[in-house]
Design a protein around this motif. Structure first.
Motif, PDB file in Angstrom:
ATOM      1  N   PRO A 217      -9.125   1.791   2.179  1.00  0.00           N
ATOM      2  CA  PRO A 217      -9.045   2.034   0.734  1.00  0.00           C
ATOM      3  C   PRO A 217      -9.893   1.083  -0.115  1.00  0.00           C
ATOM      4  O   PRO A 217     -10.542   1.515  -1.071  1.00  0.00           O
ATOM      5  N   SER A 218      -9.924  -0.195   0.221  1.00  0.00           N
ATOM      6  CA  SER A 218     -10.656  -1.166  -0.594  1.00  0.00           C
ATOM      7  C   SER A 218     -12.163  -0.930  -0.582  1.00  0.00           C
ATOM      8  O   SER A 218     -12.868  -1.356  -1.494  1.00  0.00           O
ATOM      9  N   LEU A 219     -12.671  -0.243   0.437  1.00  0.00           N
ATOM     10  CA  LEU A 219     -14.106   0.032   0.540  1.00  0.00           C
ATOM     11  C   LEU A 219     -14.438   1.490   0.216  1.00  0.00           C
ATOM     12  O   LEU A 219     -15.608   1.873   0.212  1.00  0.00           O
ATOM     13  N   GLY A 220     -13.406   2.299  -0.009  1.00  0.00           N
ATOM     14  CA  GLY A 220     -13.648   3.716  -0.254  1.00  0.00           C
ATOM     15  C   GLY A 220     -14.096   4.466   0.996  1.00  0.00           C
ATOM     16  O   GLY A 220     -14.722   5.520   0.895  1.00  0.00           O
TER      17      GLY A 220
ATOM     18  N   PHE B  75     -20.119   1.451   7.825  1.00  0.00           N
ATOM     19  CA  PHE B  75     -19.634   0.075   7.736  1.00  0.00           C
ATOM     20  C   PHE B  75     -20.559  -0.818   6.904  1.00  0.00           C
ATOM     21  O   PHE B  75     -20.587  -2.040   7.075  1.00  0.00           O
ATOM     22  N   TYR B  76     -21.282  -0.233   5.969  1.00  0.00           N
ATOM     23  CA  TYR B  76     -22.216  -0.988   5.140  1.00  0.00           C
ATOM     24  C   TYR B  76     -21.520  -2.117   4.369  1.00  0.00           C
ATOM     25  O   TYR B  76     -22.063  -3.203   4.218  1.00  0.00           O
ATOM     26  N   LYS B  77     -20.310  -1.874   3.880  1.00  0.00           N
ATOM     27  CA  LYS B  77     -19.590  -2.865   3.066  1.00  0.00           C
ATOM     28  C   LYS B  77     -18.570  -3.667   3.886  1.00  0.00           C
ATOM     29  O   LYS B  77     -17.801  -4.441   3.319  1.00  0.00           O
ATOM     30  N   LEU B  78     -18.569  -3.516   5.195  1.00  0.00           N
ATOM     31  CA  LEU B  78     -17.530  -4.131   6.029  1.00  0.00           C
ATOM     32  C   LEU B  78     -17.444  -5.641   5.837  1.00  0.00           C
ATOM     33  O   LEU B  78     -16.360  -6.213   5.799  1.00  0.00           O
TER      34      LEU B  78
ATOM     35  N   LEU C 232     -12.816  -3.879  14.007  1.00  0.00           N
ATOM     36  CA  LEU C 232     -13.911  -3.070  13.491  1.00  0.00           C
ATOM     37  C   LEU C 232     -15.184  -3.885  13.684  1.00  0.00           C
ATOM     38  O   LEU C 232     -15.227  -5.053  13.291  1.00  0.00           O
ATOM     39  N   VAL C 233     -16.201  -3.282  14.282  1.00  0.00           N
ATOM     40  CA  VAL C 233     -17.409  -4.027  14.642  1.00  0.00           C
ATOM     41  C   VAL C 233     -18.647  -3.282  14.141  1.00  0.00           C
ATOM     42  O   VAL C 233     -18.777  -2.072  14.341  1.00  0.00           O
ATOM     43  N   THR C 234     -19.554  -4.035  13.513  1.00  0.00           N
ATOM     44  CA  THR C 234     -20.852  -3.503  13.102  1.00  0.00           C
ATOM     45  C   THR C 234     -21.891  -4.605  13.213  1.00  0.00           C
ATOM     46  O   THR C 234     -21.586  -5.720  13.636  1.00  0.00           O
TER      47      THR C 234
END
Length: 188
Positions: free
Chosen positions: A47-50, A106-109, A156-158
């Motif tokens: 939710p916090s990242l949409g 995951f651009y904003k992760l 979560l990994v990027t």
């Protein structure tokens, strides 16, 4: 997340996790109780990242963890040799940070913060909810395979850090560590 021989070390950790699960009675089916339909994670929500992203299964191909296809930048992938989110054990979801011309799932992760929520919707209709404990950026040369593939919780990994144009990959990984706060079978 560019292809890298370093990912083979991650695969080894995943294989060791599977062997440990069988050795301790999780995963061999002998004391699993009644057989239930296969449950898989279907959707990741942050939710916090949409973020509301479909999940695909990722396996191991030629000794390396598969990655979601670059042609589907809005899709993340669950490493199927890890726990189904909401079940005990380490659950790992991978996603790209970007493509050659656009941001990916995951651009904003890297902007996630402690205490934020992550939800995973499963094929059995249940939702597993996690709370972020930590976010770290680590060199791919020092990837913490034990923390990611052995310890309980959602990972979560990027990719992240500087992009190395000579090697055509990012130097680092961004990893979000989260703890289960509402199991998938919880009515609360």
């Amino acid at each position: 997340m560019a292809d890298s021989p370093r990912w083979s070390r991650i695969v080894v950790a995943g294989v060791l996790t599977g062997a440990a699960m069988v050795a301790f009675g999780r995963g061999d089916g002998r004391d699993a109780g009644p057989v239930r339909p296969e449950v898989v994670p279907e959707r990741l929500e942050i939710p916090s990242l949409g973020v509301k992203a479909p999940l695909m299964r990722l396996g191991v191909d030629d000794g390396e963890v598969e990655l979601p296809p670059y042609e589907k930048p809005g899709v993340a992938g669950w490493v199927e040799d890890t726990a189904v989110p909401g079940d005990p054990g380490p659950a790992v979801i991978l996603g790209h940070v970007d493509t050659k011309d656009a941001p990916a799932v995951f651009y904003k992760l890297r902007s996630m913060r402690e205490g934020q929520a992550i939800k995973v919707r499963r094929s059995d209709g249940e939702v597993a909810q996690y709370r972020v404990d930590a976010v770290e950026q680590v060199s791919k040369d020092r990837f913490p395979a034990d923390k990611v593939y052995v310890e309980d919780g959602l990972r979560l990994v990027t990719c992240g850090g500087r992009f190395d144009w000579d090697r055509n990959q990012y130097d680092d990984n961004v990893i979000v560590y989260a703890t289960l706060v509402k199991p998938a079978d919880s009515q609360a």
